[in-house]
Design an enzyme around this catalytic site. Structure first.
Site, PDB file in Angstrom:
ATOM      1  N   GLN A 181      88.213  -0.642  28.070  1.00  0.00           N
ATOM      2  CA  GLN A 181      87.263  -1.749  27.898  1.00  0.00           C
ATOM      3  C   GLN A 181      87.898  -3.106  28.183  1.00  0.00           C
ATOM      4  OE1 GLN A 181      84.132  -1.290  27.585  1.00  0.00           O
ATOM      5  NE2 GLN A 181      84.015   0.841  26.921  1.00  0.00           N
ATOM      6  N   ASP A 195      94.958   2.074  25.522  1.00  0.00           N
ATOM      7  CA  ASP A 195      93.697   2.497  26.130  1.00  0.00           C
ATOM      8  C   ASP A 195      92.959   1.221  26.541  1.00  0.00           C
ATOM      9  OD1 ASP A 195      91.108   3.139  26.702  1.00  0.00           O
ATOM     10  OD2 ASP A 195      90.739   4.311  24.892  1.00  0.00           O
ATOM     11  N   HIS A 227      88.330   5.449  20.509  1.00  0.00           N
ATOM     12  CA  HIS A 227      87.368   6.339  21.190  1.00  0.00           C
ATOM     13  C   HIS A 227      87.908   7.763  21.039  1.00  0.00           C
ATOM     14  CE1 HIS A 227      85.438   8.246  24.720  1.00  0.00           C
ATOM     15  NE2 HIS A 227      84.572   7.253  24.722  1.00  0.00           N
TER      16      HIS A 227
HETATM   17  N1  PMP Z   1      88.352   4.743  25.769  1.00  0.00           N
HETATM   18  C1  PMP Z   1      87.407   3.813  25.601  1.00  0.00           C
HETATM   19  C2  PMP Z   1      87.702   2.616  24.761  1.00  0.00           C
HETATM   20  C3  PMP Z   1      86.167   3.966  26.213  1.00  0.00           C
HETATM   21  O1  PMP Z   1      85.234   3.052  26.032  1.00  0.00           O
HETATM   22  C4  PMP Z   1      85.933   5.115  27.006  1.00  0.00           C
HETATM   23  C5  PMP Z   1      84.591   5.330  27.677  1.00  0.00           C
HETATM   24  N2  PMP Z   1      83.488   5.102  26.865  1.00  0.00           N
HETATM   25  C6  PMP Z   1      86.961   6.043  27.153  1.00  0.00           C
HETATM   26  C7  PMP Z   1      88.158   5.832  26.520  1.00  0.00           C
HETATM   27  C8  PMP Z   1      86.777   7.280  27.975  1.00  0.00           C
HETATM   28  O2  PMP Z   1      86.621   6.948  29.315  1.00  0.00           O
HETATM   29  P1  PMP Z   1      86.203   8.053  30.385  1.00  0.00           P
HETATM   30  O3  PMP Z   1      84.970   8.695  29.856  1.00  0.00           O
HETATM   31  O4  PMP Z   1      85.955   7.241  31.621  1.00  0.00           O
HETATM   32  O5  PMP Z   1      87.339   8.990  30.520  1.00  0.00           O
END
Ligand code: PMP
Length: 422
Positions: free
Chosen positions: A205, A202, A124
């Site tokens: 998910q 991270d 991400h």
């Molecule tokens: N990492 C992953 C794998 C995600 O799916 C997300 C949210 N879509 C994030 C990071 C970022 O999360 P946040 O917007 O809650 O900071």
């Protein structure tokens, strides 16, 4: 007690409403943000109604009660992650904020010009951009591990990256928000540790969907967001190994994180407050604690099993539809995410059609542009299941995709035929 999503749905008031089309709502956009149960909404409302005050420094009843609830939420989070101490649990604004904290604090202390940071291509943007920004500041290099054809990553390729690049940090997503691929965290951490690399996972998910034991994972940092795990938005978690957090300088400066401030400088306080400058998200943390207890009481293994069944049904059915391509591994290798594209139909049109059927999905690059580029796609449509989704909703989703495919794809083919002179 058997797992019953119909009973679970009763805890989630929003699921009783209809979509704008009048169709019953099938909320399949959980990878973006989940819904929250009454238990969480009520706990937050109770705090505001009965005992809200700023935490930690006040010597009065409300502040003491707020502090106790805030710290109880930290203990719930510690338990949820099987961390050994609440000193290792830092509340942040979310996954993005947690990774930025590490990139700034750990990065500025331990990363230099000659260092390499290793990521996977499935990250991400939250796990890419902070490292690009660090590279702009200190001149380090960012490298990516590619995907195999089956949307997984080979241990041999990963090991080869460690051998040739000697990265200082390996930062990777435990479960892809696009492909759904579950990556083998324990195994990868073991490889990284053979090469003395620091590891950040991270778990945005994973944490909402699978039981996590950070001690078994043996990662140095693990991050996730509350809003994807039945908790409020504006709160997230950074788990950090205590010895590392101790060695890191504070990130944000201000009230709450200091021991002493003089006109000449400051000394920072102990963990975890050292990384929680300013008034923290008090009510959000309390809501998160309740959400994590709620998930644990139901059982993460049972939640994962339920989502797997829904994913298996939807994924399998989509693969049978002509012109539909599922972007991701087979269900045995992934979480409850089904991303797909339909020949000749834009991902946004798919999502819009599904909305007319009451089905909420997401379309676009899902904040994973390098991944989409590596797959030769600009956008995909993504359905993501959670504990309150039902087999009936999975079926409605498949039927609606079939409708899109037969209506739009035919139209697209007719249009293309007209456009091409014979
Ligand atoms: N990492 C992953 C794998 C995600 O799916 C997300 C949210 N879509 C994030 C990071 C970022 O999360 P946040 O917007 O809650 O900071």
């Amino acid at each position: 007690m058997s797992f019953d999503p119909i009973e679970i749905r009763k805890d989630f008031p929003v699921l009783a409403r209809a979509a704008a089309s009048g169709e019953p709502l099938a909320f399949l956009d959980n990878a973006a943000s989940s819904q929250r149960p009454s238990q969480v909404i009520d706990a937050m409302s109770q705090c505001y109604r009965n005992y809200y005050a700023n935490v930690h420094r006040g010597i009065h009843t409300l502040s003491e009660e707020s502090t106790a609830a805030y710290e109880a939420a930290r203990e719930s989070t510690r338990r949820f992650l099987s961390a050994s101490s609440t000193r290792e649990i830092i509340f942040t604004a979310g996954t993005t904020a947690a990774i930025n904290l590490v990139a700034h604090s750990w990065g500025s202390e331990f990363i230099g010009q000659d260092d390499v940071i290793l990521l996977t291509i499935a990250e991400h943007h939250a796990n890419i951009v902070p490292w690009h920004q660090l590279a702009e500041r200190v001149g380090c290099r960012i490298e990516f591990v590619p995907l195999e054809d089956d949307f997984t990553i080979s241990d041999d390729v990963l090991r080869d990256k460690f051998q040739t690049l000697s990265p200082k940090l390996f930062s990777f997503v435990s479960s892809s928000n696009v492909l759904g691929t579950n990556f083998p965290v324990e195994r990868w951490t073991k490889i990284a540790k053979e090469f003395d690399a620091t590891v950040l996972v991270d778990a945005a998910q994973s944490a909402p969907h699978q039981a996590i034991d950070v001690t078994r994972w043996n990662a140095d940092f693990v991050v996730f967001s509350g809003h994807k795990a039945c908790g409020p938005s504006g709160i997230g978690v950074l788990y950090g190994r205590e010895s590392l957090l101790d060695a890191m300088p504070p990130f944000l400066g201000g009230g709450g994180m200091i021991d002493r401030v003089t006109t000449e400088g400051f000394t920072s306080t102990h963990l975890p407050e050292k990384f929680e400058a300013g008034t923290p998200p008090i009510v959000e943390a309390i809501g998160l604690g309740v959400a994590l207890d709620y998930l644990s009481d139901i059982g993460l293994d049972r939640i994962a099993e339920h989502e797997h069944k829904l994913c298996e049904a939807a994924d399998g059915a989509l693969r049978q539809i002509d012109g539909v391509e599922v972007i991701g591994p087979t269900p045995d290798k992934k979480s409850g995410i089904v991303s797909f594209s339909i020949d000749g139909v834009h991902a946004h049109d798919v999502a819009q059609w599904l909305d007319t059927r009451g089905i909420a999905v997401r379309a676009g690059h899902h904040c994973a542009m390098p991944l989409h580029e590596s797959l030769g796609k600009t956008a995909t449509t993504r359905a993501s299941f959670y504990l309150y989704n039902t087999a009936d909703e999975a079926e409605r989703f498949v039927t609606a995709v079939q409708e899109v495919q037969s209506k739009f794809a035919k139209r697209g083919r007719r249009r293309r035929r007209r456009e091409v002179p014979s």
